[in-house]
Design a protein around this motif. Structure first.
Motif, mmCIF file in Angstrom:
data_model
loop_
_atom_site.group_PDB
_atom_site.id
_atom_site.type_symbol
_atom_site.label_atom_id
_atom_site.label_comp_id
_atom_site.label_asym_id
_atom_site.label_seq_id
_atom_site.Cartn_x
_atom_site.Cartn_y
_atom_site.Cartn_z
ATOM 1 N N HIS A 66 89.277 -39.069 7.904
ATOM 2 C CA HIS A 66 89.257 -40.208 8.392
ATOM 3 C C HIS A 66 90.407 -41.088 7.433
ATOM 4 C CE1 HIS A 66 88.361 -44.621 9.123
ATOM 5 N NE2 HIS A 66 88.084 -44.238 10.453
ATOM 6 N N GLY A 67 91.148 -41.933 8.286
ATOM 7 C CA GLY A 67 92.276 -42.429 7.472
ATOM 8 C C GLY A 67 93.131 -43.618 7.931
ATOM 9 N N ASP A 68 93.742 -44.393 7.467
ATOM 10 C CA ASP A 68 94.766 -44.944 8.146
ATOM 11 C C ASP A 68 96.278 -44.453 7.980
ATOM 12 O OD1 ASP A 68 96.584 -47.239 8.809
ATOM 13 O OD2 ASP A 68 96.146 -48.464 7.352
ATOM 14 N N TRP A 69 96.875 -43.614 8.899
ATOM 15 C CA TRP A 69 98.007 -42.802 8.788
ATOM 16 C C TRP A 69 97.854 -42.216 7.570
ATOM 17 C CZ3 TRP A 69 99.419 -42.289 13.478
ATOM 18 C CH2 TRP A 69 99.421 -43.253 14.352
ATOM 19 N N ALA A 70 98.947 -42.155 6.486
ATOM 20 C CA ALA A 70 99.206 -41.273 5.428
ATOM 21 C C ALA A 70 98.476 -42.137 4.294
ATOM 22 C CB ALA A 70 100.584 -40.957 5.251
ATOM 23 N N GLY A 119 97.164 -43.422 1.037
ATOM 24 C CA GLY A 119 96.401 -42.830 -0.021
ATOM 25 C C GLY A 119 96.606 -41.333 -0.265
ATOM 26 N N LEU A 120 97.480 -40.713 0.442
ATOM 27 C CA LEU A 120 97.870 -39.499 0.277
ATOM 28 C C LEU A 120 99.171 -39.135 -0.640
ATOM 29 C CD1 LEU A 120 98.102 -37.984 4.029
ATOM 30 C CD2 LEU A 120 96.422 -37.817 2.212
ATOM 31 N N ALA A 121 98.933 -38.347 -1.411
ATOM 32 C CA ALA A 121 99.951 -38.129 -2.608
ATOM 33 C C ALA A 121 100.774 -36.629 -2.639
ATOM 34 C CB ALA A 121 99.180 -38.263 -4.074
ATOM 35 N N GLU A 122 100.032 -35.924 -2.117
ATOM 36 C CA GLU A 122 100.275 -34.453 -1.880
ATOM 37 C C GLU A 122 101.577 -34.452 -0.887
ATOM 38 O OE1 GLU A 122 96.406 -33.794 0.197
ATOM 39 O OE2 GLU A 122 97.211 -35.426 -0.812
ATOM 40 N N ARG A 123 102.433 -33.458 -1.085
ATOM 41 C CA ARG A 123 103.519 -33.334 -0.176
ATOM 42 C C ARG A 123 103.358 -32.122 0.834
ATOM 43 N NH1 ARG A 123 109.290 -34.401 -3.156
ATOM 44 N NH2 ARG A 123 108.999 -36.388 -3.689
ATOM 45 N N PHE A 124 103.849 -32.032 1.892
ATOM 46 C CA PHE A 124 103.559 -31.147 3.087
ATOM 47 C C PHE A 124 104.849 -30.426 3.370
ATOM 48 C CE2 PHE A 124 99.997 -34.047 2.923
ATOM 49 C CZ PHE A 124 98.913 -33.106 2.936
ATOM 50 N N ASP A 125 104.887 -29.554 4.014
ATOM 51 C CA ASP A 125 106.179 -28.489 4.535
ATOM 52 C C ASP A 125 106.394 -29.238 5.773
ATOM 53 O OD1 ASP A 125 106.439 -27.075 2.245
ATOM 54 O OD2 ASP A 125 104.889 -25.529 3.089
ATOM 55 N N LEU A 126 105.433 -29.340 6.507
ATOM 56 C CA LEU A 126 105.717 -29.903 7.924
ATOM 57 C C LEU A 126 104.934 -31.150 8.253
ATOM 58 C CD1 LEU A 126 107.161 -29.633 10.818
ATOM 59 C CD2 LEU A 126 105.226 -28.007 11.357
ATOM 60 N N ILE A 127 105.308 -32.254 8.641
ATOM 61 C CA ILE A 127 104.387 -33.256 9.073
ATOM 62 C C ILE A 127 104.800 -33.625 10.364
ATOM 63 C CG2 ILE A 127 104.274 -35.866 8.693
ATOM 64 C CD1 ILE A 127 104.873 -35.487 5.534
ATOM 65 N N GLY A 154 103.736 -48.927 14.618
ATOM 66 C CA GLY A 154 103.395 -47.683 13.912
ATOM 67 C C GLY A 154 104.461 -47.442 13.252
ATOM 68 N N TYR A 155 105.729 -47.384 13.617
ATOM 69 C CA TYR A 155 106.901 -46.717 13.010
ATOM 70 C C TYR A 155 106.949 -47.470 11.678
ATOM 71 C CZ TYR A 155 107.380 -44.464 17.119
ATOM 72 O OH TYR A 155 107.073 -43.444 18.548
ATOM 73 N N ARG A 156 106.756 -48.915 11.575
ATOM 74 C CA ARG A 156 107.000 -49.793 10.497
ATOM 75 C C ARG A 156 106.132 -49.209 9.414
ATOM 76 N NH1 ARG A 156 107.316 -53.560 14.875
ATOM 77 N NH2 ARG A 156 109.327 -54.267 14.989
ATOM 78 N N LYS A 157 104.984 -48.890 9.761
ATOM 79 C CA LYS A 157 104.014 -48.123 8.686
ATOM 80 C C LYS A 157 104.591 -46.902 8.241
ATOM 81 C CE LYS A 157 99.771 -50.568 9.641
ATOM 82 N NZ LYS A 157 98.383 -50.590 10.226
ATOM 83 N N LEU A 158 104.960 -46.000 8.921
ATOM 84 C CA LEU A 158 104.956 -44.595 8.787
ATOM 85 C C LEU A 158 106.535 -44.603 8.123
ATOM 86 C CD1 LEU A 158 104.312 -43.160 12.198
ATOM 87 C CD2 LEU A 158 102.953 -42.786 10.377
ATOM 88 N N ALA A 159 107.464 -45.471 8.349
ATOM 89 C CA ALA A 159 108.618 -45.379 7.392
ATOM 90 C C ALA A 159 108.533 -45.465 6.088
ATOM 91 C CB ALA A 159 109.607 -46.697 8.085
ATOM 92 N N CYS A 160 107.629 -46.062 5.547
ATOM 93 C CA CYS A 160 107.154 -46.226 4.167
ATOM 94 C C CYS A 160 106.290 -44.994 3.584
ATOM 95 C CB CYS A 160 106.550 -47.732 3.905
ATOM 96 S SG CYS A 160 107.247 -48.982 4.416
ATOM 97 N N GLN A 161 105.636 -44.612 4.668
ATOM 98 C CA GLN A 161 104.448 -43.748 4.243
ATOM 99 C C GLN A 161 104.975 -42.297 4.203
ATOM 100 O OE1 GLN A 161 101.086 -44.209 6.401
ATOM 101 N NE2 GLN A 161 100.377 -46.260 5.501
ATOM 102 N N ALA A 220 116.561 -46.502 12.639
ATOM 103 C CA ALA A 220 116.938 -47.707 11.671
ATOM 104 C C ALA A 220 115.945 -47.878 10.651
ATOM 105 C CB ALA A 220 117.140 -48.948 12.451
ATOM 106 N N PHE A 221 114.543 -47.632 11.041
ATOM 107 C CA PHE A 221 113.342 -47.670 10.008
ATOM 108 C C PHE A 221 113.584 -46.671 8.955
ATOM 109 C CE2 PHE A 221 110.848 -49.499 13.781
ATOM 110 C CZ PHE A 221 111.105 -50.934 13.190
ATOM 111 N N PHE A 222 113.939 -45.316 9.314
ATOM 112 C CA PHE A 222 114.115 -44.220 8.347
ATOM 113 C C PHE A 222 115.462 -44.313 7.707
ATOM 114 C CE2 PHE A 222 110.599 -43.265 11.123
ATOM 115 C CZ PHE A 222 109.464 -43.003 10.230
ATOM 116 N N ALA A 223 116.292 -45.316 8.029
ATOM 117 C CA ALA A 223 117.899 -44.932 7.366
ATOM 118 C C ALA A 223 117.810 -44.946 5.865
ATOM 119 C CB ALA A 223 118.734 -46.293 7.925
#
Length: 280
Positions: free
Chosen positions: A172-176, A178-186, A221-228, A253-256
């Motif tokens: 359970h979570g709010d998108w990403a 609190g996550l710190a680990e890195r992933f090969d594919l998101i 949603g993209y505004r949050k994801l662009a940071c996370q 533009a969010f991910f620029a």
């Protein structure tokens, strides 16, 4: 199914049902065949080849009535095919769409047969993208996150049924957050419909609104994801994020300033369907 109180044949029941569903569905004959297969507990192929008996089951008529209200076929049958797997679905989760397979296709193009080692699916729903990726790459493991406990329960059941419970973890979570680990594919299919947009009753009247609508412009949603998302992409990795077909410019533009190479993947219909972030 009965006509004037008398049992009727499967062939006649399909003819009548397809006629009734015409106008309520874009695929009335296909819907009738799939509902008949579900009522009989057999495959559609068995129905088409006449291997399912001769008399239509009584419960078929009730299934047709449900479809006439606009209820999605996947909720009635309880399953939906996606990529190479069949997922259990139910009210409370977004029904997988073929358009979302574009994200898996992007992963295949990026990683090839070697595949990613680790996969993150944000907004996993019934486990759609994560379980499709794990089926594609049997050596991979993954994490699916969702804000809905209903969705997570269904995702866990799907993982168990597909033999992937040992490789797929759901949280359970709010998108990403609190996550710190890195992933090969998101992988991520966020809601992207504007709240004021009118969509078909079969979608808005049955599927969870939180999985469909994303603020006044459909972009919250993209505004949050662009940071996370960008900090979680491993070296050589990829993030594939689904978008609405008219949202490419705004989402890019969010991910620029993400520090990633940003490209766009089109679906089979030639529409912009996913923003891709790759890290060298």
């Amino acid at each position: 199914m009965r006509l004037s109180g008398l049992p009727i044949s499967i062939a006649e029941a399909l003819r009548v049902a397809a006629g009734r569903l015409d106008g309520a569905s874009d695929t009335p004959r296909l819907d009738a065949e799939l509902l008949m297969a579900h009522a009989l507990g057999v495959s559609r192929e068995d129905v088409l080849l006449g291997r399912a008996g001769s008399v239509a089951p009584a419960r078929f008529e009730a299934l047709v009535e449900r479809r006439l209200t606009g209820e999605p076929l996947a909720y009635i049958t309880g399953t939906r095919d996606f990529w190479t797997i069949t997922l259990g679905v139910a009210p409370g989760v977004l029904i997988p769409r073929p358009d979302s397979e574009t994200l898996i296709e992007a992963g295949v193009a990026h990683f090839g047969s070697d595949g990613p080692r680790t996969v993150l699916d944000l907004g996993t729903g019934p486990g759609t993208l994560l379980l499709a990726a794990l089926d594609q790459w049997p050596a991979a493991i993954g994490l699916g996150i969702d804000a809905s406990e209903i969705a997570l329960d269904i995702a866990r059941a799907n993982a168990a049924r597909l033999g992937m419970a040992g490789r797929a973890t759901f949280r359970h979570g709010d998108w990403a957050k609190g996550l710190a680990e890195r992933f090969d594919l998101i992988l991520c299919n966020p809601p992207y419909i504007a709240e004021s947009e009118q969509i078909a009753h079969g979608v808005s009247g049955f599927e969870p609104h939180e999985a469909l609508f994303a603020g006044p412009d459909g972009l919250s949603g993209y505004r949050k994801l662009a940071c996370q998302i960008p900090p979680l992409i491993a070296a050589g990795g990829l993030a594939a994020i689904e978008i609405g077909s008219t949202q490419r410019t705004e989402v890019e533009a969010f991910f620029a300033d993400s520090g990633c190479v940003v490209t766009c993947q089109r679906d089979l219909g030639g529409r912009d369907r996913a923003i891709l972030l790759s890290r060298q």
